[in-house]
Design an enzyme around this catalytic site. Sequence first.
Site, PDB file in Angstrom:
ATOM      1  N   LYS A  97       0.844  -1.186   0.000  1.00  0.00           N
ATOM      2  CA  LYS A  97       0.000   0.000   0.000  1.00  0.00           C
ATOM      3  C   LYS A  97       0.886   1.244   0.000  1.00  0.00           C
ATOM      4  O   LYS A  97       1.810   1.371   0.815  1.00  0.00           O
ATOM      5  CB  LYS A  97      -0.894   0.024   1.246  1.00  0.00           C
ATOM      6  CG  LYS A  97      -1.921  -1.098   1.300  1.00  0.00           C
ATOM      7  CD  LYS A  97      -3.038  -0.863   0.323  1.00  0.00           C
ATOM      8  CE  LYS A  97      -4.142  -1.909   0.490  1.00  0.00           C
ATOM      9  NZ  LYS A  97      -5.273  -1.670  -0.452  1.00  0.00           N
TER      10      LYS A  97
ATOM     11  N   LYS B 203     -13.566  -7.690  -8.111  1.00  0.00           N
ATOM     12  CA  LYS B 203     -13.916  -8.097  -6.749  1.00  0.00           C
ATOM     13  C   LYS B 203     -15.339  -8.624  -6.726  1.00  0.00           C
ATOM     14  O   LYS B 203     -16.245  -7.999  -7.268  1.00  0.00           O
ATOM     15  CB  LYS B 203     -13.722  -6.926  -5.790  1.00  0.00           C
ATOM     16  CG  LYS B 203     -12.251  -6.531  -5.708  1.00  0.00           C
ATOM     17  CD  LYS B 203     -11.959  -5.392  -4.796  1.00  0.00           C
ATOM     18  CE  LYS B 203     -10.443  -5.151  -4.737  1.00  0.00           C
ATOM     19  NZ  LYS B 203     -10.071  -3.977  -3.953  1.00  0.00           N
TER      20      LYS B 203
END
Length: 344
Positions: free
Chosen positions: A159, A254
């Site tokens: 991240k 997703k």
Amino acid sequence: MLDVSVDTVELPLRTPLRTAWGTLRTRSILVLTIVGSDGVVGRGEAAPLEPYDGVPFPAVAAALEQYAEILRRSRGRSGAGLVDACRDAVDLPQALAAVDMALWDRAGRREGRPVAALLTDRAAASVPVNATIGADDPDAAARAAAAAVEAGFDTVKVKVGVGDDLARLQAIRAAIGDRLALRLDANGAWSVDEAVARIEELATVGLELVEEPVHGVPQLREVRERVPVRIAMDETAALPGAVGAGAADAICLKVSRGGGIGALTVQAALIRAVGGEPYLASTYDGPLGIAAAVHVAAALGVETPCGLATLDAFDLPMPAALLPVDGRIAVPPGPGLGVDGPLG
């Protein structure tokens, strides 16, 4: 006649996850259970995450209660017909995903076959996955990277858009050497010019791709044209028409955001038709969501490492079948989604 219930499950994380959209400490999910008159059970999961996808948990819970009434009154409808009836009542992908998932799970259990085998007769036996590093401190990030090497991963995802990204990435690259690919996820933290400048700086450590450096189709397309690194679309994929826009080299799908297993297979076909590369990830979903994504990725023959190795982030026992071994998650061999127990 179907017996339907909805339960809330809280999944605490071992360590808080810091991202550009906030810090995640506990994951709340909703588990939908459908039992037919034949006694066959199907389970699905709704996993909204408001800081990430803008969808409030109470809205999904309310939609599932409406869906439950529709399912209880259903007689003789196909699985697709039931999903359509629920969509006509409330068109909310995160809630529809739970219905779709539960129906696929029930269909597989009824036939005694895994969901992946219902989708195709050429499903892969396992799916490549990446390790995820969320540590803020360079030393902690390096230790996590070394652990990823030891565990047999081929790709590490980090991240970015928070803290000193370059220092962490340099520490991670030093820990993994040249053997592992390094993937970044910015969660849309930057403007176009910021993204170009940051990617050019961070590319010095060697990057596989950058997920969602900016939000928006035109913005992603511009960044892609200006940097020498592959760009992947993630959150922007929720926008109408974005999946087929050809604005990124790869698109992260997703199950929750896409509305379920059936919808994802359609999206993947569209991505490939315009020259893109689909792969799957979770937003720290529970076991049912991870299992559904593994089945879809295996059925699609996805070769790009998927962001599905996230269950060990929770401070609760998780199904061993869904934990990675040497950088891969095997398709659960049992019928349906292949997940049983209180969390699945």
